[in-house]
Design a protein around this motif. Sequence first.
Motif, PDB file in Angstrom:
ATOM      1  N   GLY A 120      -1.136  26.600  -7.577  1.00 31.63           N
ATOM      2  CA  GLY A 120      -2.484  27.064  -7.829  1.00 31.63           C
ATOM      3  C   GLY A 120      -3.558  26.012  -7.665  1.00 31.63           C
ATOM      4  N   PHE A 121      -3.177  24.824  -7.146  1.00 30.08           N
ATOM      5  CA  PHE A 121      -4.144  23.749  -6.917  1.00 30.08           C
ATOM      6  C   PHE A 121      -3.941  23.182  -5.518  1.00 30.08           C
ATOM      7  CE2 PHE A 121      -3.918  24.054 -11.463  1.00 30.08           C
ATOM      8  CZ  PHE A 121      -5.195  23.761 -11.906  1.00 30.08           C
ATOM      9  N   ALA A 122      -5.040  22.662  -4.947  1.00 29.69           N
ATOM     10  CA  ALA A 122      -4.958  22.057  -3.620  1.00 29.69           C
ATOM     11  C   ALA A 122      -4.234  20.719  -3.703  1.00 29.69           C
ATOM     12  CB  ALA A 122      -6.365  21.852  -3.051  1.00 29.69           C
ATOM     13  N   THR A 123      -3.314  20.477  -2.751  1.00 27.49           N
ATOM     14  CA  THR A 123      -2.568  19.219  -2.717  1.00 27.49           C
ATOM     15  C   THR A 123      -3.514  18.045  -2.474  1.00 27.49           C
ATOM     16  OG1 THR A 123      -0.556  20.306  -1.945  1.00 27.49           O
ATOM     17  CG2 THR A 123      -0.761  17.950  -1.500  1.00 27.49           C
ATOM     18  N   GLN A 124      -3.281  16.956  -3.197  1.00 27.22           N
ATOM     19  CA  GLN A 124      -4.106  15.756  -3.070  1.00 27.22           C
ATOM     20  C   GLN A 124      -3.272  14.618  -2.492  1.00 27.22           C
ATOM     21  OE1 GLN A 124      -7.258  15.438  -3.480  1.00 27.22           O
ATOM     22  NE2 GLN A 124      -8.058  16.410  -5.312  1.00 27.22           N
ATOM     23  N   ILE A 125      -3.851  13.869  -1.548  1.00 27.22           N
ATOM     24  CA  ILE A 125      -3.239  12.654  -1.010  1.00 27.22           C
ATOM     25  C   ILE A 125      -4.103  11.473  -1.438  1.00 27.22           C
ATOM     26  CG2 ILE A 125      -2.449  11.430   1.040  1.00 27.22           C
ATOM     27  CD1 ILE A 125      -0.919  13.980   0.548  1.00 27.22           C
ATOM     28  N   VAL A 126      -3.499  10.517  -2.104  1.00 23.01           N
ATOM     29  CA  VAL A 126      -4.244   9.376  -2.648  1.00 23.01           C
ATOM     30  C   VAL A 126      -3.647   8.084  -2.112  1.00 23.01           C
ATOM     31  CG1 VAL A 126      -4.964   8.167  -4.747  1.00 23.01           C
ATOM     32  CG2 VAL A 126      -4.766  10.669  -4.743  1.00 23.01           C
ATOM     33  N   ASP A 127      -4.490   7.199  -1.613  1.00 31.31           N
ATOM     34  CA  ASP A 127      -4.065   5.868  -1.178  1.00 31.31           C
ATOM     35  C   ASP A 127      -4.228   4.891  -2.336  1.00 31.31           C
ATOM     36  OD1 ASP A 127      -3.474   6.452   1.583  1.00 31.31           O
ATOM     37  OD2 ASP A 127      -5.638   6.646   1.905  1.00 31.31           O
ATOM     38  N   VAL A 128      -3.208   4.065  -2.553  1.00 31.96           N
ATOM     39  CA  VAL A 128      -3.250   3.114  -3.654  1.00 31.96           C
ATOM     40  C   VAL A 128      -2.494   1.848  -3.258  1.00 31.96           C
ATOM     41  CG1 VAL A 128      -1.172   4.122  -4.705  1.00 31.96           C
ATOM     42  CG2 VAL A 128      -2.753   2.795  -6.111  1.00 31.96           C
ATOM     43  N   THR A 129      -2.947   0.715  -3.757  1.00 34.93           N
ATOM     44  CA  THR A 129      -2.293  -0.567  -3.498  1.00 34.93           C
ATOM     45  C   THR A 129      -1.764  -1.129  -4.804  1.00 34.93           C
ATOM     46  OG1 THR A 129      -3.747  -1.036  -1.626  1.00 34.93           O
ATOM     47  CG2 THR A 129      -2.570  -2.907  -2.606  1.00 34.93           C
ATOM     48  N   VAL A 130      -0.502  -1.524  -4.808  1.00 36.24           N
ATOM     49  CA  VAL A 130       0.156  -2.074  -5.989  1.00 36.24           C
ATOM     50  C   VAL A 130       0.352  -3.572  -5.803  1.00 36.24           C
ATOM     51  CG1 VAL A 130       2.262  -2.038  -7.384  1.00 36.24           C
ATOM     52  CG2 VAL A 130       1.303   0.111  -6.498  1.00 36.24           C
ATOM     53  N   GLN A 131       0.043  -4.347  -6.843  1.00 32.47           N
ATOM     54  CA  GLN A 131       0.200  -5.797  -6.820  1.00 32.47           C
ATOM     55  C   GLN A 131       1.362  -6.214  -7.710  1.00 32.47           C
ATOM     56  OE1 GLN A 131      -1.644  -7.578  -4.811  1.00 32.47           O
ATOM     57  NE2 GLN A 131      -3.215  -6.048  -4.295  1.00 32.47           N
ATOM     58  N   ASN A 132       1.984  -7.345  -7.384  1.00 34.47           N
ATOM     59  CA  ASN A 132       3.053  -7.881  -8.219  1.00 34.47           C
ATOM     60  C   ASN A 132       2.526  -8.224  -9.611  1.00 34.47           C
ATOM     61  OD1 ASN A 132       5.222  -7.729  -6.467  1.00 34.47           O
ATOM     62  ND2 ASN A 132       4.784  -9.713  -5.526  1.00 34.47           N
ATOM     63  N   ASP A 133       3.340  -7.999 -10.609  1.00 40.27           N
ATOM     64  CA  ASP A 133       3.033  -8.337 -12.005  1.00 40.27           C
ATOM     65  C   ASP A 133       1.785  -7.635 -12.526  1.00 40.27           C
ATOM     66  OD1 ASP A 133       5.225 -10.093 -12.246  1.00 40.27           O
ATOM     67  OD2 ASP A 133       4.081 -11.695 -11.281  1.00 40.27           O
ATOM     68  N   GLN A 134       1.409  -6.520 -11.911  1.00 42.97           N
ATOM     69  CA  GLN A 134       0.234  -5.783 -12.371  1.00 42.97           C
ATOM     70  C   GLN A 134       0.560  -4.293 -12.459  1.00 42.97           C
ATOM     71  OE1 GLN A 134      -3.372  -6.478 -10.183  1.00 42.97           O
ATOM     72  NE2 GLN A 134      -3.122  -8.715 -10.165  1.00 42.97           N
ATOM     73  N   THR A 135      -0.172  -3.627 -13.353  1.00 38.32           N
ATOM     74  CA  THR A 135      -0.065  -2.175 -13.457  1.00 38.32           C
ATOM     75  C   THR A 135      -1.342  -1.553 -12.916  1.00 38.32           C
ATOM     76  OG1 THR A 135       1.398  -2.258 -15.390  1.00 38.32           O
ATOM     77  CG2 THR A 135       0.173  -0.213 -15.025  1.00 38.32           C
ATOM     78  N   THR A 136      -1.224  -0.796 -11.861  1.00 36.78           N
ATOM     79  CA  THR A 136      -2.360  -0.110 -11.252  1.00 36.78           C
ATOM     80  C   THR A 136      -2.520   1.262 -11.891  1.00 36.78           C
ATOM     81  OG1 THR A 136      -1.941  -1.252  -9.163  1.00 36.78           O
ATOM     82  CG2 THR A 136      -3.345   0.706  -9.092  1.00 36.78           C
ATOM     83  N   ALA A 185       0.851  -1.187   0.000  1.00 38.92           N
ATOM     84  CA  ALA A 185       0.000   0.000   0.000  1.00 38.92           C
ATOM     85  C   ALA A 185       0.892   1.243   0.000  1.00 38.92           C
ATOM     86  CB  ALA A 185      -0.913  -0.007   1.218  1.00 38.92           C
ATOM     87  N   TYR A 186       0.524   2.256  -0.786  1.00 39.39           N
ATOM     88  CA  TYR A 186       1.321   3.470  -0.923  1.00 39.39           C
ATOM     89  C   TYR A 186       0.427   4.699  -0.750  1.00 39.39           C
ATOM     90  CZ  TYR A 186       4.961   0.516  -2.998  1.00 39.39           C
ATOM     91  OH  TYR A 186       5.914  -0.451  -3.219  1.00 39.39           O
ATOM     92  N   LYS A 187       1.079   5.810  -0.426  1.00 41.74           N
ATOM     93  CA  LYS A 187       0.416   7.109  -0.417  1.00 41.74           C
ATOM     94  C   LYS A 187       1.061   7.985  -1.485  1.00 41.74           C
ATOM     95  CE  LYS A 187      -1.314   7.566   4.317  1.00 41.74           C
ATOM     96  NZ  LYS A 187      -2.728   7.695   3.877  1.00 41.74           N
ATOM     97  N   LEU A 188       0.210   8.515  -2.363  1.00 40.12           N
ATOM     98  CA  LEU A 188       0.666   9.443  -3.397  1.00 40.12           C
ATOM     99  C   LEU A 188       0.328  10.865  -2.978  1.00 40.12           C
ATOM    100  CD1 LEU A 188      -0.307   7.981  -6.890  1.00 40.12           C
ATOM    101  CD2 LEU A 188       1.980   8.368  -6.006  1.00 40.12           C
ATOM    102  N   GLU A 189       1.300  11.759  -3.128  1.00 41.50           N
ATOM    103  CA  GLU A 189       1.058  13.176  -2.866  1.00 41.50           C
ATOM    104  C   GLU A 189       1.211  13.939  -4.167  1.00 41.50           C
ATOM    105  OE1 GLU A 189       3.344  16.801  -0.667  1.00 41.50           O
ATOM    106  OE2 GLU A 189       2.995  15.012   0.560  1.00 41.50           O
TER     107      GLU A 189
END
Length: 765
Positions: free
Chosen positions: A77-93, A68-72
């Motif tokens: 001029g834009f509000a900062t976004q924090i996104v939670d994402v999960t990456v799997q082996n051998d897959q492109t999320t 599981a990762y957090k993207l910032e």
Amino acid sequence: MKTILSILCCLCISLSAYAHLGNLTGTVYDQTNNRPLQGVTVRLTGLNRATITNEAGQYRFDNLVASAYKLELSHVGFATQIVDVTVQNDQTTTLRTGMNVAPVALSEVVISSGRPHDQQLISNLDIKLRPITNSQEVLRLVPGLFIGQHAGGGKAEQLFLRGFDLDHGTDIGLTVDGMPVNMVSHAHGQGYADLHFVIPELIEGVDFKKGPYRADKGNFVTAGWADFRTRTTLDRSFVKLEGGQFDTFRAVAGVDLLGKARRSGSNDRRPQSAYLASEYSFSNAYFDSPQRFNRFNLMGKYHGHIGAGTTLTLTGSTFWSRWNHSGQIPDRAVASGQIGFFGAIDPTEGGETDRTNLNAQFLTVTPGNNVFKNSFFYSNYGFELYSNFTFFARDSVNGDQIRQRERRNLFGYTGSYTHETYLGKIRLTTTVGAQYRHDLTGGRVPTELSYTRNRTETLERVQYGDIDELNAALYADEQIQFSDRLTLNAGLRVDYFRNIYTDRLPQPATVGRARQAIVSPKLNLYYTANPRLQLYLNTGKGFHSNDTRVVVPQGGREILPGAYGADAGVIFKPVPRLLVNAAAWYLWLDQEFVYVGDEGVVEPGGRSRRQGVDVSVRYQITNRTNGANLYADLDLNTARPRAVGVESGQNYLPLAPVLTSIGGLSLQTESGFSGSLRYRYMADRPANEDYSIVAKGYFVTDLQANYTRKNYSLGLSVQNLLNTRWKETQFATESRLLNEAAPVNEIHFTPGTPFFARLSLTLFF
């Protein structure tokens, strides 16, 4: 042999370990209009890995451990976004993230290690904070770039940057949406760059870099380059009316042709947009002789998808301008009372110009984030200028007025392919590109320099012929990110020129040909210690071409003088609300032959050396999420320009700036009030080689105030708030006034704008 096999085995084992890791790709867009956002900083929190979105708003991280990762995501001029994402082996999320417009917060600006060669932190800040009120303000978005108008507002401005008197564009490459602005072998001067066909309200951003350090930038890129980007979409249709002193009127309108629903798209329809905009300006200006300046602009733009990963942007525009001007007047005429400070010696000077453009841009992004860019452009351009610099020095009866005229067709292509891959933990970004440009003048209106009288009578033709100039180029660029801190950029560019000049003065006409090529290597190094500190070293070779009327007599020899430059700089944020970019720079120019368009003669320019320091500071004085935000900016630029191989004291470069500064305060509030108070300063500089004649410096302040509500905006613009008397452009010229016994060499100048106030009303619908 055993050693080599061992290394190969280890490499295969290492690569196989990465084969089972996951990937993360995404697209970032503006929620207001669904437009992809370029230049967004995307960080994997905790890993110190970051990248920047491309032209399609896309980014990619490869070789990620399943977790599981957090993207910032942050963007000026834009509000900062924090996104939670999960990456799997051998897959492109795959992610799609929208960002909302918010007040500018310097605390959220991140110095990226992912694509440092493409960072535009200062540019992004300035375009958000500085109001653009006229075409001249477009050029002032480049830190350290000074401009001077000396022909009634219709002629391209005189440019100054990094110890260069750039004339009208000899050593700075300007483009609009990738289409070249500079005109090679122009009737008035090499590299002539007229940006008045750009409607200021349609500017979305400006990318720039000082120095010859980009492989995709070729001709004229010695002091630097700037690429102005116009809006892809209009958030709302608008009508703007302006009125001010000196019989000044301006009307601008932009109409969204497809509406919000088409911009946003739907499940069965990809987003697309189209708009039409127009501008008309009139002013008599502040000179004693009315300038009768007229300008008309019309522009249309379409943006849409023509395939799963391909977008098409079509732009068409036309521009026309006509004016009178008072020219450059001598100090002695004002001192004696013969004319006033805003007077004229020859009030019949003036000109007319037009330009029609077509531009088609294709952007294709493959599922693997490979990027294809293709652009085709065409311009039909006309120019006619009447000037009188020396009055009666050559012809004591008819005067020395000249006409410079041409009609040009310009067409070309630019294309590139970018591929990103990993070699272990090393990220490689490879770009290869091709460029082609062809300029043709002549036909019914050859390129001309003639002596005239009263803008009506032709006395003698000095230059009269057709120009056929071709420039083709190939380049390769490699960006190697060795780690989260260290990035290397290397590039190589090859330019080929073919010049043909048909001289129509002799009968029958004579035809001359020449050709030449130049190789330009680039090498740049970036060390990003953390998201607040980056050190860089830029090095590279650039060039500017010379006029075809010089190239052909020289037989193609010594007509592509090289420029060798280096920048050692730092970008850092010592505190969250302070951003500093500082660089010490050096530039050497080889021998060149200069075509003096005003006289139709060739002069050897010699070698030159320039060195200096550039400092840009941006500071957010207040930091309120709701309320008023006050920002300060400062650009300070020093230069020591000198001719090489010339006796000391005789080696000054005329009109080259030695100290300049631009700065000011900008205010943005939630209640709708915004504005800025700005200054620009240029120190005294030599007007001739021995500094016996001085071009006087100046300090001028400008004010802009706006009040914006949902459906309307009111604005007040004041140029030269303190009503300073100043000289905008100055030249050491030998001239002779009527009834003078002999010519006199002294400062000739165009007076700068006095106090000049304008009011504006903008309606949105």
